[in-house]
Design a protein around this motif. Structure first.
Motif, PDB file in Angstrom:
ATOM      1  N   LEU A 297      32.723  26.173   8.399  1.00 52.90           N
ATOM      2  CA  LEU A 297      32.407  25.405   9.828  1.00 52.90           C
ATOM      3  C   LEU A 297      33.649  25.166  10.804  1.00 52.90           C
ATOM      4  N   ALA A 298      34.410  24.105  10.279  1.00 52.10           N
ATOM      5  CA  ALA A 298      35.833  23.585  11.228  1.00 52.10           C
ATOM      6  C   ALA A 298      36.191  24.287  11.902  1.00 52.10           C
ATOM      7  N   PRO A 299      36.585  24.389  12.926  1.00 47.06           N
ATOM      8  CA  PRO A 299      37.347  25.079  14.361  1.00 47.06           C
ATOM      9  C   PRO A 299      38.688  25.325  13.622  1.00 47.06           C
ATOM     10  N   THR A 300      39.118  26.295  13.097  1.00 47.97           N
ATOM     11  CA  THR A 300      40.292  27.266  13.048  1.00 47.97           C
ATOM     12  C   THR A 300      41.009  27.932  13.334  1.00 47.97           C
TER      13      THR A 300
ATOM     14  N   ALA B 122      36.292  34.918  10.408  1.00 49.29           N
ATOM     15  CA  ALA B 122      36.258  33.993   9.301  1.00 49.29           C
ATOM     16  C   ALA B 122      36.950  32.534   9.015  1.00 49.29           C
ATOM     17  N   GLU B 123      36.949  31.233   9.748  1.00 50.91           N
ATOM     18  CA  GLU B 123      37.336  29.694   9.768  1.00 50.91           C
ATOM     19  C   GLU B 123      38.160  29.328   9.015  1.00 50.91           C
ATOM     20  N   ALA B 124      39.027  29.201   8.126  1.00 54.48           N
ATOM     21  CA  ALA B 124      39.870  28.955   7.291  1.00 54.48           C
ATOM     22  C   ALA B 124      38.786  27.667   6.969  1.00 54.48           C
ATOM     23  N   CYS B 125      38.241  26.248   6.917  1.00 52.92           N
ATOM     24  CA  CYS B 125      37.884  25.678   6.013  1.00 52.92           C
ATOM     25  C   CYS B 125      37.075  26.171   4.790  1.00 52.92           C
TER      26      CYS B 125
END
Length: 328
Positions: A158-161, A151-154
Motif C-alpha cells: 500500500l505505501a508508495p515506495t 509491486a510496492e515494497a511495503c
C-alpha cells in the motif's frame, strides 16, 4: 510480529534487501517500458519557451519538488506548483510558454483538475507521469508516461515506495535527456552550483591561480643564491624556469635543493639543479583536474604552474588555494 523478531538485526537486513530488490525490479521494468512516448515528452518539454511547471499531490508532490529542482539545476527552467494552492491563486504562476509535468500514480488526483484545465485552456504542453493509461490525467495529457505495474515494497503493498522510486527515476531520465539536448556542460553546471564542495570542484584554475608578480619565475642562468632569495620571497616552495622565449622549461623545488645540497650550491646556476618538464595545467582546466594532476604519479606536488598554449607561465596554483576553495 513478535517483539523479538522486530529487534532482530537479521530481520531488518532481510527487509531492507527485499525492499531494494523490489524497487530495483520496478526500475528495470520502467527502463524496458520506455519508448516513443518518452522521446515525445522530452521534445515537448524542450520546446517550451517558458518554464516546466511540475505538480503533484502527496508523495507525488514531494517527488515533483525534487524533479523541478533537478530540472532547474541542469539548464531547464522549472518550478513546482502545489495543485491545491494552484486552485487558490497560484494558477497565475503558469503562463503561456510554460509546459506542465503532472505526477499522479492513480491519475485521478482531484486536486490536479484545475491545473490540468488551466493547461488545456492555454494550450500548454501537458506531460503526465502516471500508473494508469486509462486514467483521467493520462487521457487529458498530450503525452502520458505510464509507469509499469510493479509491486510496492511495503509488505501490505500500500505505501508508495516502488511507484515513487519509479517516478523519481523517470524525472531524472527526463532531466538528463533535456540537458543532453541543450548541450549542457560542466561550466554551465558550475554556474548553477557556485556554493559548497561541488561548486569548488567545478571552478576553473584561472579563478584560483596567482598571477603577475606573485608568480615565481627565473632565467636558467640565475645564480642559486639569488634564486633562493626569490623562492623565499614568493613562498610557493618552488621556482619556475623560463627559456629565452619565455616558455616554462623547468622547475626548482625544495626537493631539488635537498638533492643538490653542498658547499657550492649558492654559486651554481638554476639550470644545474632544475627538474626538466615540470607538471603544468591550463587556466581553463577545472580545479578538480588540477587536484588530480597534483596527486598523480609517484610523487605528489603541492604547486602547479599554469601555462598558456605557448607554454608561457601565466600563473601558479598551490594546494592551499584548493583547500581554501573547499576542494582538497
Amino acid at each position: 510480529m513478535s517483539a523479538a523478531r522486530r529487534d532482530d538485526p537479521r530481520d531488518d537486513l532481510s527487509v531492507a534487501r527485499e525492499v531494494l530488490t523490489t524497487e530495483a525490479a520496478g526500475l528495470r521494468a520502467l527502463a524496458a517500458s520506455l519508448g516513443d512516448s518518452f522521446a515525445d515528452a522530452v521534445a515537448r518539454l524542450a520546446t517550451a519557451t517558458g518554464r516546466v511547471v511540475v505538480s503533484g499531490m502527496g508523495k507525488s508532490g514531494l517527488v515533483g519538488r525534487k524533479i523541478a529542482a533537478t530540472l532547474a539545476s541542469t539548464g531547464t527552467p522549472a518550478l513546482f506548483v502545489h495543485p491545491a494552492e494552484a486552485s487558490h491563486g497560484d494558477l497565475g504562476m503558469i503562463i503561456p510558454g510554460d509546459a506542465v509535468l503532472a505526477l499522479s500514480n492513480s491519475g485521478e488526483t482531484a486536486e490536479l483538475a484545475d491545473l490540468v484545465a488551466h493547461a488545456r485552456r492555454f494550450a500548454l504542453p501537458l506531460v503526465a507521469i502516471t500508473g494508469r493509461p486509462d486514467s483521467t490525467l493520462a487521457l487529458a495529457a498530450d503525452v502520458a508516461l505510464i509507469l509499469p505495474r510493479a509491486a510496492e515494497a511495503c509488505p501490505m503493498g500500500l505505501a508508495p515506495t516502488t511507484s515513487t522510486t519509479m517516478q523519481l527515476a523517470l524525472g531524472d531520465a527526463v532531466a538528463v535527456a533535456l540537458l543532453t539536448r541543450r548541450g549542457f556542460t560542466a561550466a554551465d553546471f558550475q554556474s548553477f552550483h557556485p556554493g559548497g564542495r561541488l561548486g569548488a570542484r567545478l571552478r576553473r584554475v584561472r579563478d584560483l591561480m596567482h598571477t603577475g608578480h606573485a608568480v615565481p619565475v627565473a632565467d636558467p642562468d640565475m645564480h642559486m643564491a639569488a634564486a633562493l632569495v626569490l623562492m623565499t620571497e614568493k613562498r610557493f616552495g618552488c621556482l619556475g624556469v623560463r627559456d629565452a622565449d619565455g616558455r616554462l622549461v623547468g622547475i626548482v623545488t625544495d626537493g631539488d635543493l635537498r638533492r643538490a645540497m653542498g658547499p657550492d650550491l649558492l654559486s651554481r646556476r638554476v639550470r644545474d639543479i632544475m627538474t626538466l618538464s615540470p607538471r603544468t595545467i591550463g587556466p581553463d582546466a577545472l580545479a578538480a583536474e588540477a587536484l588530480h594532476v597534483m596527486n598523480a604519479r609517484e610523487r605528489p606536488v603541492t604547486a602547479l604552474f599554469v601555462v598558456a598554449d605557448d607554454q608561457q607561465p601565466v600563473g601558479i596554483l598551490h594546494v592551499h588555494d584548493l583547500l581554501r576553495a573547499g576542494l582538497a
